[in-house]
Design an enzyme around this catalytic site. Structure first.
Site, short mmCIF file in Angstrom:
data_model
loop_
_atom_site.label_atom_id
_atom_site.label_comp_id
_atom_site.label_asym_id
_atom_site.label_seq_id
_atom_site.Cartn_x
_atom_site.Cartn_y
_atom_site.Cartn_z
N ASP A 217 -5.29 -3.73 -2.98
CA ASP A 217 -4.34 -3.39 -1.93
C ASP A 217 -3.88 -4.62 -1.16
O ASP A 217 -4.69 -5.44 -0.71
CB ASP A 217 -5.01 -2.40 -0.97
CG ASP A 217 -4.03 -1.70 -0.06
OD1 ASP A 217 -3.29 -2.39 0.65
OD2 ASP A 217 -4.03 -0.46 -0.05
N SER B 251 0.84 -1.19 0.00
CA SER B 251 0.00 0.00 0.00
C SER B 251 0.88 1.25 0.00
O SER B 251 1.80 1.37 -0.80
CB SER B 251 -0.95 -0.05 1.19
OG SER B 251 -1.97 0.91 1.06
#
Length: 303
Positions: free
Chosen positions: A178, A52
């Site tokens: 993610d 991320s």
């Protein structure tokens, strides 16, 4: 602004401890300061892990670009193309990851692209994590999985593609979201344990020690917007439990002397903060705390 100490000569690379960066979107302004703190000390690692928002930390740490690490989170968010409601309504995402992690991510005279040649020549390797929306599998990509700068940026974008807020990223015919939706809930310590077999960790967190994640309110949105990815909705539903369990495990490793946890004393910003003054203050707080704790970190690492 915090003054810069004289940069030390490089030390032998740390081989018995993994450097693990937690993600956290704009809260990563705090943890990005650790890039500069470690580079100023001449500390390198054989392996660095991120997902991320911390994909930026991994790249700028290995490319030895601490100022770029800072600007990603204290300057770049001021670019109107970085994100917001208008890009979201256009389908580019609340954070425009195609711009942030793309060859067009250039603002005025500032280059927002890490030095791939420096990353490639660094003897230390890395892994970025992504969540396969179709299979529910978490994939940990290393440098050998990437053919060049554009491919690295594509994998970094995949690792940061928050569902609903950003569109997913396609790699090799698969759709990725993610990496925080994997088994650890957001701290990629699983890659360090399972792929390289580490049992010692320097963990850079973006949440305070007392933080506990609560159940998300957005599972319904994932089911509605991404009905073809039931594994994603399932992961989002119980992510809080996995994340809290991962933190409990890491804190236990700290008690056993197998982990050093660098966590903010306080976290004044949220994951969507884009006010540059608040981001800069958060970065400076992270840098001051990193320098304060550096003697303890060096003692833990044995350098």
């Amino acid at each position: 602004m915090t003054s810069s100490p004289a940069r030390r000569d490089p030390l032998p690379s740390v081989s018995d401890t993994a450097l693990v960066f937690e993600g956290g979107a704009m809260r990563s302004a705090f943890s990005s300061a650790m890039v500069k703190a470690l580079l100023d000390e001449g500390i390198s690692f054989d392996w660095t892990y991120g997902n991320s928002g911390s994909a930026v930390h991994v790249s700028t740490y290995l490319s030895h670009e601490p100022e770029l690490a800072r600007e990603y989170y204290t300057v770049f968010p001021g670019d109107p193309l970085f994100g917001g409601i208008r890009p979201f309504l256009r389908g580019d995402g609340f954070f425009n990851t195609k711009y942030i992690f793309g060859p067009d991510a250039r603002v005025a005279d500032r280059r927002m692209i890490p030095d791939w040649d420096a990353i490639r020549s660094n003897p230390g390797d890395f892994r970025l994590s992504g969540f396969n929306g179709r299979t529910g599998e978490t994939v940990h990509w290393s440098r050998e999985d990437m053919t060049g700068l554009d491919d690295f940026l594509l994998h970094a974008r995949a690792s940061a593609s928050l569902p609903v807020l950003m569109p997913p990223t396609r790699i090799g015919g698969e759709i990725f979201f993610d990496g925080a939706f994997g088994p650890t809930g957001g701290i990629p310590i699983d890659a360090a344990r399972e792929m390289e077999g580490f049992d010692r960790f320097l963990v850079i967190m973006t949440r305070t020690r007392s933080y506990r994640k609560r159940p998300t309110k957005f599972t319904w949105a994932v089911k509605r917007w991404f009905p073809q990815y039931p594994a994603l909705a399932e992961s989002m539903h119980d992510r809080h439990a996995r994340y809290n369990a991962t933190r409990d495990w890491i804190f236990e490793q700290e008690r056993l002397g197998r982990a050093y946890i660098f966590a903010p004393h306080r976290m004044p910003i949220g994951n969507g903060t884009r006010k540059l003054n608040e981001l800069a203050e958060t970065y400076e707080a992270g840098l001051a705390q990193a320098r304060e704790e550096m003697p303890l970190i060096r003692r833990f690492l044995g350098v």
